[in-house]
Write a protein that holds these residues in place. Structure first.
Motif, PDB file in Angstrom:
ATOM      1  N   SER A  80       8.540  -9.115  38.578  1.00 58.98           N
ATOM      2  CA  SER A  80       7.835 -10.002  37.646  1.00 58.98           C
ATOM      3  C   SER A  80       6.341  -9.729  37.583  1.00 58.98           C
ATOM      4  O   SER A  80       5.661 -10.223  36.681  1.00 58.98           O
ATOM      5  CB  SER A  80       8.081 -11.460  38.035  1.00 58.98           C
ATOM      6  N   ASN A  81       5.825  -8.928  38.531  1.00 59.30           N
ATOM      7  CA  ASN A  81       4.403  -8.549  38.508  1.00 59.30           C
ATOM      8  C   ASN A  81       4.185  -7.159  37.911  1.00 59.30           C
ATOM      9  O   ASN A  81       3.115  -6.588  38.037  1.00 59.30           O
ATOM     10  CB  ASN A  81       3.822  -8.602  39.922  1.00 59.30           C
ATOM     11  N   LYS A  82       5.207  -6.618  37.313  1.00 58.45           N
ATOM     12  CA  LYS A  82       5.197  -5.308  36.655  1.00 58.45           C
ATOM     13  C   LYS A  82       5.061  -4.154  37.648  1.00 58.45           C
ATOM     14  O   LYS A  82       4.569  -3.084  37.306  1.00 58.45           O
ATOM     15  CB  LYS A  82       4.110  -5.228  35.572  1.00 58.45           C
ATOM     16  N   ILE A 534       4.677  -8.394  31.362  1.00 58.81           N
ATOM     17  CA  ILE A 534       6.059  -8.842  31.506  1.00 58.81           C
ATOM     18  C   ILE A 534       6.173 -10.234  30.879  1.00 58.81           C
ATOM     19  O   ILE A 534       5.355 -11.116  31.155  1.00 58.81           O
ATOM     20  CB  ILE A 534       6.453  -8.895  32.987  1.00 58.81           C
ATOM     21  N   PRO A 535       7.165 -10.453  30.031  1.00 55.38           N
ATOM     22  CA  PRO A 535       7.289 -11.766  29.373  1.00 55.38           C
ATOM     23  C   PRO A 535       7.700 -12.855  30.355  1.00 55.38           C
ATOM     24  O   PRO A 535       8.294 -12.575  31.404  1.00 55.38           O
ATOM     25  CB  PRO A 535       8.376 -11.533  28.319  1.00 55.38           C
ATOM     26  N   PRO A 536       7.395 -14.115  30.065  1.00 54.78           N
ATOM     27  CA  PRO A 536       7.829 -15.213  30.941  1.00 54.78           C
ATOM     28  C   PRO A 536       9.340 -15.354  30.922  1.00 54.78           C
ATOM     29  O   PRO A 536      10.002 -14.994  29.950  1.00 54.78           O
ATOM     30  CB  PRO A 536       7.138 -16.444  30.332  1.00 54.78           C
ATOM     31  N   SER A 537       9.886 -15.868  32.009  1.00 53.87           N
ATOM     32  CA  SER A 537      11.342 -16.020  32.117  1.00 53.87           C
ATOM     33  C   SER A 537      11.694 -17.505  32.112  1.00 53.87           C
ATOM     34  O   SER A 537      10.836 -18.359  32.323  1.00 53.87           O
ATOM     35  CB  SER A 537      11.844 -15.374  33.413  1.00 53.87           C
ATOM     36  N   PRO A 538      12.970 -17.835  31.898  1.00 49.51           N
ATOM     37  CA  PRO A 538      13.389 -19.241  31.919  1.00 49.51           C
ATOM     38  C   PRO A 538      13.535 -19.803  33.333  1.00 49.51           C
ATOM     39  O   PRO A 538      14.041 -20.901  33.514  1.00 49.51           O
ATOM     40  CB  PRO A 538      14.740 -19.206  31.206  1.00 49.51           C
ATOM     41  N   TYR A 539      13.096 -19.027  34.351  1.00 49.01           N
ATOM     42  CA  TYR A 539      13.184 -19.480  35.735  1.00 49.01           C
ATOM     43  C   TYR A 539      11.792 -19.542  36.360  1.00 49.01           C
ATOM     44  O   TYR A 539      10.837 -18.930  35.877  1.00 49.01           O
ATOM     45  CB  TYR A 539      14.048 -18.518  36.568  1.00 49.01           C
TER      46      TYR A 539
END
Length: 795
Positions: A80-82, A534-539
């Motif tokens: 998530s931090n690329k 990185i796009p935001p996630s639903p979590y």
């Protein structure tokens, strides 16, 4: 697109319709020079646990057909931090490729992102690349994933982008959320100055879209109020009402795309309007309208169109875009094939043996088959092959569960409203009409290429001949290349996995060199860094409670992971026993003598003409092979036989030298020692992605191969080798040590090869408790440019 679509209709009083406009010329240039690829990525599961292996199958399309542009796929895994976790280089055969990513057991629980793209795609907007979020669970991680409720936002899109006084207008209402958008929501419209009176009400179709109709009036200001079942509410203003303009209204049924152009208070100096229709950046429709009549409806027949997004654009006589609309062609009748399964034997008993067959069909070279426990989430429930091909491959904005628009119970009205809220992002008319085309930095290459440099005594060596000998030992296969004026040389069109060793030597080595020379190679195509965030996630991640217990799904996955280790160990042991028990027979000895390391493969079929003396009823060895090798097709073409496998041409090698098929047409079988058919990749073939037919004459063996002590060795890195997906064989006692089987993936084959004369059979064993099976089958009929798609729960 197989159906080259041309201008279909001439509407109203049309003159000089054949004269190309600037827009048409610009579009033609864009279509020819800048074809657009898109990808569907099928995963074996929807989410994973740390320590598991992620398997994937990729389909790369050029528009609506499998792509012939790119032969290499780049696949990367990011956190998530690329930070890049893993990267894979995958060969594409007729647009299809497959591989796997091992997820380290130390991977912390989080959402990770799989990126997939080709070099050619890297020239264009990154939003068209695949960036697929995947949840990875790890109960030993200090943080755990939980759903991330975030506020949703709402936007309104009047049809074709205009909101004109007195014209009954359809308005699409679009929800967006970084978390989970509501599926149950509704809205209404009021005047801003009279908020208590509802003009119209509506309910949302799904988590993405809803729509309503309204007749706007000049001087009035309107607002839209949307509310979900939890009471969250949003209020936005609708666009200002215009006193004049053009509104393009479109509908799509099973036979036609129909449109009406409505106007109000147009300036009298406009002489005519032009309507252009494009699918996949190709002109499919053109009309010139001298006078707009609000009541006239125009119709475009679907008979020469394909399923896909049609962009209708209205230009004025100065070629300014005045209205634009996207619509899906024939959403009621989706053009794909569905196989009819035969000999279906499915048992819901623990560890029962199951099977079914796919009927023989010469239009398909292979299938991708996935069988899941039907109680687990399917990777195709969110994004399917059909939704990637027809929708999200060309749409860059986030869409929740796009697969829903192409299922049996699809809502065609919702899909139409969704496309009302979208714009075509592959190109902009104004941009290409002014000559502003994409800058091409990365050219597509044919498989793997390497650029080398020859140095003698530390300086570049121009125009120098070099002997390259490929294989794992000296004397395997020799090729001679020459450096250019700057000392550079190139190796092109190589197809091999892992690493390939080769030896090199200057063709003419002066005595005073004292071996003071060297050659360096590096690949000409490389992974392209991802530029966007990185796009935001639903979590979101929260601290893991001390008494936290893994979910039932995660617990089952860990049990399945332990079982998979036992499966792998047993399969390895069985294979080792088989190898130890093999007798080195005469055919194997002949193969060892005649075949260099580059022409050996685990997937080869050998015909021994020395020891077995096979009876031949044909004077042509290629014709003799017909029907003897599964997946191999021999056809007469241009007076000579042509061999194909998996839809691609197979190279013919005589004593490991690539030759034209005509060279072996009249070769006597008495001169042949051995014929070998290699399926898939092999190191000795330049561009041998589809395999080879290697014919060996009755020549000397080891005496023809000499190694020089002066040869130097270097290695090239090739494609990443796919780890085989291993299934238990409960008919074998070795697998009885598995105490609990909770596998959710019961069968996976990324390339189930079709048989020329029989049906293709799928066999697998059940786990301990599955009662129903989800069967997913994919393929592509390249003769008719039609996808094959099957996604059903059985029995």
């Amino acid at each position: 697109m197989s159906k080259k679509l041309i201008t279909l209709l001439a509407i109203s009083a049309i003159y000089c319709l054949n004269a190309q406009t600037n827009a048409e010329e610009a579009l033609k240039t864009f279509e020819k020079k800048y074809p657009q690829e898109k990808i569907h990525l099928l995963l074996d599961k929807s989410n994973y646990i740390a320590g598991e292996t992620l398997w994937f199958k990729s389909f790369v399309f050029d528009g609506y057909t499998t792509s012939a542009i790119s032969t290499t796929l780049f696949v990367e895994l990011y956190d998530s931090n690329k930070n890049q976790i893993s990267k894979k280089l995958i060969p594409l055969i007729n647009g299809e490729g497959s591989g796997n990513v091992a997820l380290p057991s130390s991977l912390k629980e989080d959402v990770y992102y799989i990126r997939a793209y080709t070099s050619w795609m890297a020239n264009f907007n990154e939003d068209f690349q695949i960036l697929k979020p995947v949840a990875v669970y790890n109960p030993s991680s200090p943080e755990k994933l939980t759903s991330n409720p975030t506020p949703w936002t709402v936007s309104a899109y009047p049809e074709s982008g205009t909101f004109i006084d007195g014209i009954n207008t359809k308005v699409a209402v679009r929800l967006q959320s970084n978390g989970t958008a509501p599926s149950d929501w509704e809205g209404y419209v009021t005047e801003i100055d009279n908020p208590d009176t509802k003009i119209t009400t509506f309910k949302g179709f799904d988590q993405n879209i809803g729509s309503f109709n309204i007749i706007p009036k000049s001087g009035k200001r309107y607002q839209l109020i949307v509310q979900d079942k939890n009471g969250q509410k949003q209020n936005i203003s609708l666009p200002e009402v215009s006193a004049s303009g053009i509104n393009l209204q479109v509908s799509s049924d099973k036979d036609h795309v129909k449109y009406t152009i409505k106007s109000k208070n147009l300036a009298p100096d406009y002489q005519y309007y032009t309507v252009l229709g494009t699918i996949n950046n190709q002109l499919v429709y053109k009309a010139k309208i001298n006078k707009i009549n609000n009541e006239t409806q125009y119709s475009i027949s679907n008979s020469q169109l394909v399923n896909g997004i049609l962009q209708l654009t209205v230009f004025d006589d100065k070629e300014n875009v005045v209205s634009n609309r996207l619509v899906f062609v024939q959403p009621q009748l989706l053009q794909f094939k569905q196989p009819s399964l035969q000999s279906v034997l499915l048992k819901d008993t623990p560890r029962g043996k199951n099977s079914f067959e796919l009927p023989k069909d010469t239009n398909y070279s292979n299938y991708s088959v996935l069988v899941l426990d039907a109680s687990t989430q399917s990777p195709e429930e969110d994004q399917s092959l059909l939704s990637s091909l027809w929708l999200t491959g060309d749409i860059t904005s986030p869409i929740i569960s796009p697969a829903q628009y192409f299922t049996k119970n699809r809502n065609t009205e919702a899909l139409d409203a969704l496309l009302m809220s979208e714009k075509w992002k592959r190109f902009e008319w104004k941009s290409i009409m002014t000559g502003n085309y994409p800058m091409i930095k990365y050219q597509p290459e044919s498989y793997l290429s390497y650029k080398g440099k020859v140095n003698i005594q530390g300086k570049p060596a121009p125009n120098t001949e070099v002997n390259l000998i490929f294989g794992s030992e000296p004397g395997s296969r020799m090729s001679q290349i020459k450096s250019d004026n700057n000392g550079f040389l190139t190796l092109n069109n190589l197809v091999f996995e892992d690493t390939m060793k080769f030896f090199y030597q200057l063709n003419s080595e002066p005595k005073d060199l004292n071996n003071n020379y060297s050659i360096y190679f590096q690949p000409t195509s490389n992974f392209v860094p991802y530029k966007k965030n990185i796009p935001p996630s639903p979590y979101k991640l929260i601290p893991r409670p001390a008494d936290d217990k893994p979910s039932n799904e995660v617990s089952r996955s860990f049990t399945a992971l332990n079982a998979q280790k036992i499966i792998r160990e047993n399969i390895t042991n069985i294979e080792e026993i088989k190898l130890k028990g093999e007798v080195k027979n005469k055919t194997k000895k002949l193969n060892d003598e005649l075949s260099s390391p580059g022409f050996k493969s685990l997937n080869e079929q050998i015909f021994d003409f020395v020891n077995d003396s096979p009876l031949t009823t044909s004077s042509n060895v290629l014709k003799w092979l017909q029907g003897r090798v599964a997946g191999l097709t021999i056809q007469m073409q241009g007076g000579s036989y042509k061999a194909t496998m998996r839809g691609g041409q197979v190279g013919i090698y005589l004593d490991e030298m690539l030759v034209d098929p005509s060279h072996v047409d009249n070769m006597s079988t008495s001169d042949i020692a051995m014929v070998k058919v290699i399926k898939g990749f092999f190191a000795g073939g330049f561009g041998g992605a589809n395999g080879a037919i290697a014919i060996y004459s009755r020549r000397g063996t080891s005496s023809n191969r000499t190694a020089s002590s002066k040869l130097r060795q270097i290695s090239l890195q090739g494609y990443d080798k796919e780890t085989p997906f291993e299934n238990p064989d409960y008919g074998n006692d070795n697998f009885k040590s598995i105490t609990q089987d909770t596998r959710s993936v019961l069968y996976w084959s990324s390339f189930l090869e079709t048989q020329p004369n029989e049906s293709s059979k799928v066999q697998f064993y059940n786990n301990d408790d599955t009662k129903k099976f989800r069967v997913i089958i994919m393929g592509y009929d390249k003769n008719n440019d039609t996808p094959l798609y099957y996604n059903e729960i059985l029995p």
